[in-house]
Design a protein around this motif. Structure first.
Motif, PDB file in Angstrom:
ATOM      1  N   GLY A 278       0.790  -1.227   0.000  1.00 10.48           N
ATOM      2  CA  GLY A 278       0.000   0.000   0.000  1.00 10.48           C
ATOM      3  C   GLY A 278       0.818   1.271   0.000  1.00 10.48           C
ATOM      4  O   GLY A 278       0.989   1.917  -1.031  1.00 10.48           O
ATOM      5  N   PHE A 279       1.340   1.644   1.156  1.00 12.76           N
ATOM      6  CA  PHE A 279       2.070   2.908   1.290  1.00 12.76           C
ATOM      7  C   PHE A 279       3.399   2.666   1.996  1.00 12.76           C
ATOM      8  O   PHE A 279       3.488   1.885   2.947  1.00 12.76           O
ATOM      9  CB  PHE A 279       1.256   3.926   2.098  1.00 12.76           C
ATOM     10  CG  PHE A 279       0.005   4.382   1.411  1.00 12.76           C
ATOM     11  CD1 PHE A 279      -0.009   5.520   0.628  1.00 12.76           C
ATOM     12  CD2 PHE A 279      -1.172   3.656   1.541  1.00 12.76           C
ATOM     13  CE1 PHE A 279      -1.165   5.930  -0.008  1.00 12.76           C
ATOM     14  CE2 PHE A 279      -2.336   4.058   0.914  1.00 12.76           C
ATOM     15  CZ  PHE A 279      -2.333   5.199   0.129  1.00 12.76           C
ATOM     16  N   ALA A 280       4.427   3.360   1.523  1.00 10.45           N
ATOM     17  CA  ALA A 280       5.716   3.378   2.214  1.00 10.45           C
ATOM     18  C   ALA A 280       5.867   4.733   2.887  1.00 10.45           C
ATOM     19  O   ALA A 280       5.353   5.739   2.404  1.00 10.45           O
ATOM     20  CB  ALA A 280       6.857   3.151   1.228  1.00 10.45           C
ATOM     21  N   SER A 370      -1.821  -1.393   3.615  1.00 11.25           N
ATOM     22  CA  SER A 370      -2.721  -0.905   2.571  1.00 11.25           C
ATOM     23  C   SER A 370      -3.952  -0.226   3.161  1.00 11.25           C
ATOM     24  O   SER A 370      -4.256  -0.371   4.343  1.00 11.25           O
ATOM     25  CB  SER A 370      -3.160  -2.072   1.683  1.00 11.25           C
ATOM     26  OG  SER A 370      -3.840  -3.049   2.448  1.00 11.25           O
ATOM     27  N   MET A 371      -4.639   0.533   2.325  1.00  9.35           N
ATOM     28  CA  MET A 371      -5.898   1.184   2.681  1.00  9.35           C
ATOM     29  C   MET A 371      -7.020   0.576   1.837  1.00  9.35           C
ATOM     30  O   MET A 371      -6.782   0.159   0.697  1.00  9.35           O
ATOM     31  CB  MET A 371      -5.814   2.695   2.421  1.00  9.35           C
ATOM     32  CG  MET A 371      -4.793   3.410   3.281  1.00  9.35           C
ATOM     33  SD  MET A 371      -5.404   3.692   4.937  1.00  9.35           S
ATOM     34  CE  MET A 371      -3.867   3.776   5.869  1.00  9.35           C
ATOM     35  N   ARG A 372      -8.224   0.552   2.391  1.00  7.48           N
ATOM     36  CA  ARG A 372      -9.344  -0.011   1.640  1.00  7.48           C
ATOM     37  C   ARG A 372      -9.527   0.726   0.317  1.00  7.48           C
ATOM     38  O   ARG A 372      -9.748   0.113  -0.727  1.00  7.48           O
ATOM     39  CB  ARG A 372     -10.636   0.056   2.461  1.00  7.48           C
ATOM     40  CG  ARG A 372     -11.874  -0.397   1.682  1.00  7.48           C
ATOM     41  CD  ARG A 372     -13.112  -0.432   2.547  1.00  7.48           C
ATOM     42  NE  ARG A 372     -13.020  -1.491   3.547  1.00  7.48           N
ATOM     43  CZ  ARG A 372     -13.988  -1.763   4.415  1.00  7.48           C
ATOM     44  NH1 ARG A 372     -15.117  -1.037   4.416  1.00  7.48           N
ATOM     45  NH2 ARG A 372     -13.846  -2.744   5.289  1.00  7.48           N
ATOM     46  N   ASP A 373      -9.442   2.034   0.338  1.00  7.54           N
ATOM     47  CA  ASP A 373      -9.554   2.845  -0.868  1.00  7.54           C
ATOM     48  C   ASP A 373      -8.387   3.830  -0.890  1.00  7.54           C
ATOM     49  O   ASP A 373      -8.420   4.847  -0.189  1.00  7.54           O
ATOM     50  CB  ASP A 373     -10.882   3.591  -0.896  1.00  7.54           C
ATOM     51  CG  ASP A 373     -11.092   4.375  -2.186  1.00  7.54           C
ATOM     52  OD1 ASP A 373     -10.136   4.500  -2.967  1.00  7.54           O
ATOM     53  OD2 ASP A 373     -12.228   4.853  -2.412  1.00  7.54           O
ATOM     54  N   PRO A 374      -7.342   3.560  -1.676  1.00  8.55           N
ATOM     55  CA  PRO A 374      -6.173   4.442  -1.686  1.00  8.55           C
ATOM     56  C   PRO A 374      -6.493   5.873  -2.092  1.00  8.55           C
ATOM     57  O   PRO A 374      -5.787   6.804  -1.694  1.00  8.55           O
ATOM     58  CB  PRO A 374      -5.239   3.777  -2.707  1.00  8.55           C
ATOM     59  CG  PRO A 374      -5.675   2.356  -2.760  1.00  8.55           C
ATOM     60  CD  PRO A 374      -7.154   2.387  -2.539  1.00  8.55           C
ATOM     61  N   GLN A 375      -7.551   6.070  -2.898  1.00  8.43           N
ATOM     62  CA  GLN A 375      -7.926   7.422  -3.306  1.00  8.43           C
ATOM     63  C   GLN A 375      -8.413   8.235  -2.107  1.00  8.43           C
ATOM     64  O   GLN A 375      -8.182   9.439  -2.018  1.00  8.43           O
ATOM     65  CB  GLN A 375      -9.030   7.363  -4.358  1.00  8.43           C
ATOM     66  CG  GLN A 375      -8.602   6.768  -5.692  1.00  8.43           C
ATOM     67  CD  GLN A 375      -7.815   7.743  -6.519  1.00  8.43           C
ATOM     68  OE1 GLN A 375      -6.589   7.820  -6.395  1.00  8.43           O
ATOM     69  NE2 GLN A 375      -8.468   8.501  -7.356  1.00  8.43           N
ATOM     70  N   VAL A 376      -9.108   7.580  -1.188  1.00 12.33           N
ATOM     71  CA  VAL A 376      -9.556   8.235   0.050  1.00 12.33           C
ATOM     72  C   VAL A 376      -8.417   8.244   1.059  1.00 12.33           C
ATOM     73  O   VAL A 376      -8.150   9.252   1.721  1.00 12.33           O
ATOM     74  CB  VAL A 376     -10.795   7.518   0.627  1.00 12.33           C
ATOM     75  CG1 VAL A 376     -11.211   8.145   1.959  1.00 12.33           C
ATOM     76  CG2 VAL A 376     -11.935   7.540  -0.380  1.00 12.33           C
TER      77      VAL A 376
END
Length: 415
Positions: A278-280, A370-376
């Motif tokens: 998801g995100f670093a 990770s996030m459920r919705d990366p855009q949010v």
């Protein structure tokens, strides 16, 4: 003087060679008359468009791309330290041949290749050149990504690890040699730039006309404004000098900074396209010599609060040190103490070894999940607990250092 414009390097051998653009350049070059300027403009149009389509040449688009190349070239020259010998800049090739340009359907990518035909990166024994990718890189845990600009002779069909459909519909212009699997490609209509990873693809910029130009110009803007900087892509590896993609200019959103008890914290994050992590995120710590009441302080533990907005979920993470490290911060540097045995089985004295003394800022990079919705997206914040002097020899009570809230959200541009 000033920003780039349509120019030319070299000249042809014919009597009227001075009126022909034989080697497009991002430099601004004067001409002796309007007639010569127009002739060169027409010559450039014929070079960058098929000969019978030269009236479709978009001069402003070319100038925008040339300006971006000028910004990028000057940034590499002016920001490379003396010892690096402008390594990345020296890998840039000259303009692509007309025959090769004619095979590139996406207009703004073709115009870019008309100025610089990718990179030639030599192999060196100490592997420093692995990190000279023009479009930068990042590392976290065992993930390492460095993306280089391919020369125009490389075709999508040469990549066996992507689907035939993706190879047929896209022109791959950049790839990660290490950390494999990432390819940047633009479609034939120059409407989408995608990241291709095996059978998957993800947009790297919002769809629209001249997608490559918008993606490339934004990258050069981030360089010139200080969002991206030259540094060590792998914090512990002095050979990994290159363009670091973790934002490094505080904006109160994707990159934040705070000072507590004389310890400065700078934190930022980036979205890892098509990666389950998801995100670093990157945390940079340094002791300010004029602001800190302590001569040294050792990191003992961390407490993170990670919010996933779409899932309405909050996670709290607590642990000792950071990624197995317990740095001792001092003015101007740090001692890089590290864990080599299980702290649940052995006392700190036996499980943690003294590290080497280093200059500069302590940096560590990891994944937030990770996030459920990366855009949010969501948010990340927390507290680092320090001990004055050292954990085994404290000179006072523990104290907390704040890591301000920063954003975990997919950007409109991905590099």
């Amino acid at each position: 003087k000033g920003p780039a414009n349509i120019g030319e390097e070299g000249s042809d051998a014919t009597p009227l060679g001075f009126m022909v653009v034989s080697r497009p350049s991002s430099q601004l070059i004067r001409t002796c008359s309007w007639r010569v300027a127009f002739a060169r403009f027409l010559s450039l149009a014929r070079r960058l468009e098929k000969a019978n389509n030269y009236r479709q040449f978009q001069g402003k688009l070319f100038i925008d791309i040339a300006n971006a190349w000028y910004v990028l070239e000057q940034w590499l020259i002016n920001n490379s330290p003396q010892e690096s010998r402008q390594d990345i800049y020296n890998t840039l090739r000259g303009p692509a041949d007309s025959e090769v340009l004619a095979r590139i359907p996406a207009r703004s990518l073709r115009y870019s290749y008309g100025l610089r035909d990718g990179q030639d990166i030599p192999w060196d024994e100490d592997q420093r050149s692995l990190y000279w990718g023009l479009f930068g890189g990042f590392s976290a845990y065992n993930v390492l990504i460095v993306t280089r600009f391919l020369h125009a002779g490389v075709t999508s069909s040469q990549f066996s690890d992507i689907s035939e459909e993706a190879a047929d519909q896209n022109y791959i212009f950049a790839r990660s040699l290490i950390g494999g699997g990432r390819r940047f490609a633009v479609d034939a209509n120059d409407y989408e730039v995608c990241i291709l990873t095996g059978l998957n693809s993800e947009l790297a910029v919002q769809p629209g006309p001249h997608a490559f130009a918008r993606w490339f110009i934004e990258f050069t803007r981030r360089l010139s404004s200080g969002v991206y900087k030259l540094g060590y892509i792998v914090p512990d590896d002095d050979a990994s000098f290159g363009i670091v993609l973790f934002p490094d200019e505080p904006d109160g959103d994707f990159c934040v900074e705070a000072i507590t008890h004389g310890i400065a914290v700078r934190a930022s994050a980036l979205y890892c396209a098509s990666n389950h992590n998801g995100f670093a995120y990157s945390i940079r710590l340094r002791m300010l010599p004029d602001n800190s009441p302590y001569a040294s302080a050792q990191l003992e533990s961390r407490t993170w609060t990670i919010v996933d907005i779409a899932a309405n979920d909050t996670r709290r993470v607590h642990g000792q040190g950071v990624i197995g490290k317990f740095p001792v911060l001092t003015a101007g540097g740090f001692r890089d103490d590290y864990q080599f045995a299980d702290l649940a089985m052995l006392p700190f004295r036996q499980a943690v070894r003294l590290g080497v003394q280093r200059q500069g800022t302590f940096v560590y990079q990891s994944f937030s999940g990770s996030m459920r919705d990366p855009q949010v997206g969501g948010t990340f914040e927390g507290v680092l607990t320090f001990v004055p002097n050292e954990i085994l020899h404290p000179s006072g009570p523990k104290f907390s250092v704040r890591v301000p809230r920063f954003t975990l959200r997919r950007s409109n541009f991905i590099y």
